[in-house]
Scaffold this motif. Structure first.
Motif, short mmCIF file in Angstrom:
data_model
loop_
_atom_site.label_atom_id
_atom_site.label_comp_id
_atom_site.label_asym_id
_atom_site.label_seq_id
_atom_site.Cartn_x
_atom_site.Cartn_y
_atom_site.Cartn_z
N ALA A 78 0.84 -1.20 0.00
CA ALA A 78 0.00 0.00 0.00
C ALA A 78 0.88 1.25 0.00
N SER A 79 1.96 1.19 0.75
CA SER A 79 2.88 2.33 0.79
C SER A 79 3.54 2.54 -0.57
N ASP A 80 3.93 1.44 -1.21
CA ASP A 80 4.55 1.55 -2.53
C ASP A 80 3.60 2.21 -3.53
N SER A 81 2.35 1.77 -3.51
CA SER A 81 1.35 2.35 -4.42
C SER A 81 1.17 3.83 -4.15
N ALA A 82 1.18 4.20 -2.88
CA ALA A 82 1.01 5.62 -2.52
C ALA A 82 2.17 6.45 -3.04
N TYR A 83 3.37 5.90 -2.97
CA TYR A 83 4.53 6.63 -3.50
C TYR A 83 4.45 6.78 -5.01
N ILE A 84 4.04 5.71 -5.70
CA ILE A 84 3.93 5.79 -7.16
C ILE A 84 2.86 6.81 -7.55
N ALA A 85 1.74 6.79 -6.83
CA ALA A 85 0.66 7.73 -7.12
C ALA A 85 1.10 9.17 -6.87
N ALA A 86 1.80 9.38 -5.77
CA ALA A 86 2.24 10.73 -5.42
C ALA A 86 3.27 11.24 -6.44
N THR A 87 4.19 10.38 -6.83
CA THR A 87 5.20 10.80 -7.81
C THR A 87 4.54 11.14 -9.14
N THR A 88 3.58 10.31 -9.55
CA THR A 88 2.83 10.59 -10.79
C THR A 88 2.14 11.94 -10.69
N LYS A 89 1.50 12.18 -9.55
CA LYS A 89 0.76 13.44 -9.34
C LYS A 89 1.67 14.66 -9.47
N TYR A 90 2.83 14.60 -8.84
CA TYR A 90 3.69 15.78 -8.85
C TYR A 90 4.42 15.96 -10.18
N MET A 91 4.67 14.85 -10.88
CA MET A 91 5.22 14.99 -12.23
C MET A 91 4.20 15.68 -13.14
N GLN A 92 2.95 15.28 -13.01
CA GLN A 92 1.90 15.89 -13.85
C GLN A 92 1.70 17.36 -13.48
N GLN A 93 1.81 17.66 -12.19
CA GLN A 93 1.67 19.06 -11.76
C GLN A 93 2.77 19.94 -12.36
N ARG A 94 3.90 19.33 -12.65
CA ARG A 94 5.00 20.10 -13.26
C ARG A 94 4.92 20.11 -14.79
N GLY A 95 3.84 19.56 -15.30
CA GLY A 95 3.59 19.70 -16.73
C GLY A 95 3.98 18.51 -17.59
N TYR A 96 4.41 17.44 -16.99
CA TYR A 96 4.80 16.27 -17.78
C TYR A 96 3.56 15.38 -18.02
N VAL A 97 3.55 14.77 -19.18
CA VAL A 97 2.39 13.96 -19.57
C VAL A 97 2.72 12.48 -19.36
#
Lengths: 211, 208
Positions: free
Chosen positions: A74-93
């Protein structure tokens, strides 16, 4: 009022021991959040504005001394989700691996029983178990153009790495362009994952796509 | 720190025994003081700005005249400060976000000279003092819970002033109040001097 020297010495030593026991113990004065540190490093030659897309691994690499495997707690999934979120917030697709992403993102848990991790060694693990599975550039080696100091890792660390896939064929190697490392108490908690990944991005304002 | 305390204990033993062996009856006094220490200059600006209420000093004084005394002094002081989370540049392109904690323990051991211009008469006896010796310094710095420690010995010089206040007209014991400025040119790992201004209050009494 006069004292014998032996009695005096006893009193003095008692005073010294008492006073020294009153010392502030730094580690006892930290909250769990305060124990954590967030370290980021980058390839200074990388221009993050030139990258547009990224793909992220669907599991976490668990690197333990000389061995590595993959996991998805569950922790691993949360890290992957958070990293995806912040990459997208910085404009990456976000794209799939088959769509030739510019940046490959890996999330790893790092443990060491020897107490010391050298990041050159650490990056070398990708050349073994993970290389074919993750990014499919098995013909190329991995290269980290920057390096952390040697860090003592005994309790574990969480790492997020960005790999330059866009220029891999030109460079004939896959460069690490950014690494974020999280250490301290409570880091393997799904509840803390978002704030910890956010901290890595907050101190890396240069990570920004030019859309 | 244990090693430093052992060294301090041996030093204290030597100071006490040598003073008591060579002194005439009534000439040797002992001070025990509570010490409040305020970092100054670089110490305050760049390492620890908090004053330390955790310290003490002791001093063996041999009065070889009514106005002059020599002695040996030792002390212990604990300094600590935790700084809020901040981002530090820790490499050419490396940054680290952390709560920074600095922890320093000092154990000065000094030879001292005390001058009392009014002699040992009067209800309040002002004095000036000076000293020099070595300070054992235990410096620990933490980023979050990850720390490094440096043990070292530094030169220390001290200038001070204060008053002795005898308990009674004929008493050889009394209170001592004073202030000292300590010059400690630590200069290790680029940290600079650990100078302090200390105030202390304690008692003195004859030990022989």
């Amino acid at each position: 009022m006069k004292m014998k020297s032996s009695a005096l010495i006893t009193v003095l030593l008692g005073v010294i021991v008492f006073v020294s026991s009153c010392s502030k113990q730094p580690l006892n004065n930290l909250t769990q959040d305060e124990t954590r540190i967030y370290i980021t490093d980058r390839d200074s030659s990388a221009n993050f504005a030139t990258y547009k897309t990224f793909s992220i691994s669907d599991s976490v690499a668990v690197i333990h001394d000389q061995y590595a495997n993959k996991a998805l707690t569950a922790s691993d999934s949360a890290y992957i989700a958070a990293t995806t979120k912040y990459m997208q917030q910085r404009g990456y697709v976000l794209v799939s691996r088959s769509q030739n992403p510019d940046i490959g993102v890996d999330v790893s848990r790092v443990y060491s029983t020897t107490g010391v991790i050298n990041y050159y060694d650490y990056s070398g693990y990708y050349g073994g178990y993970y290389d074919p599975y993750y990014w499919g550039y098995s013909d190329y080696g991995y290269y980290m153009p920057y390096a952390y100091d040697v860090y003592q890792i005994t309790e574990g660390a969480m790492s997020v790495d960005m790999l330059d896939l866009k220029n891999a064929s030109t460079n004939k190697k896959i460069n690490f362009i950014w690494t974020g490392l999280i250490r301290g108490e409570g880091i393997f908690s799904a509840d803390n994952a978002d704030t910890q990944v956010k901290a890595l991005f907050d101190q890396s304002t240069y990570i920004k796509a030019n859309n | 720190m244990k090693k430093i305390l052992n060294i301090a204990a041996v030093t204290i033993f030597l100071l006490v025994t040598s003073a008591t062996v060579h002194a005439q009856k009534g000439d040797v006094k002992f001070n025990l003081n509570y010490n409040y220490s305020m970092p100054m200059g670089n110490f305050k600006d760049n390492i620890i700005s908090n004053s330390s209420p955790r310290g003490g000093t002791g001093e063996i004084i041999y009065n070889f005249s009514s106005k002059l005394a020599i002695g040996g002094a030792f002390g212990y002081q604990d300094y600590y400060q935790k700084y809020p989370r901040a981002v530090y540049k820790t490499g050419p392109n490396e940054t680290t976000s952390a709560v920074l904690s600095n922890s320093i323990q000092t154990v000065p051991v000094m030879a001292k000279l005390t001058y009392s211009p009014a002699g040992n008469g009067g209800a309040v006896q002002p004095y000036l003092s000076g000293g020099a010796g070595a300070a054992f310094v235990d410096f620990k710095q933490y980023l979050g819970e990850f720390g490094s420690a440096t043990n070292s010995v530094s030169f220390v010089a001290q200038a001070g002033a204060g008053v002795f206040i005898p308990f009674g007209k004929l008493s050889a014991a009394g209170l001592r109040l004073g202030a000292d400025y300590n010059y400690v040119p630590y200069n290790k790992d680029g940290f600079g001097a650990l100078n302090t201004l200390d105030v202390h209050a304690g008692v003195y009494f004859p030990i022989r």
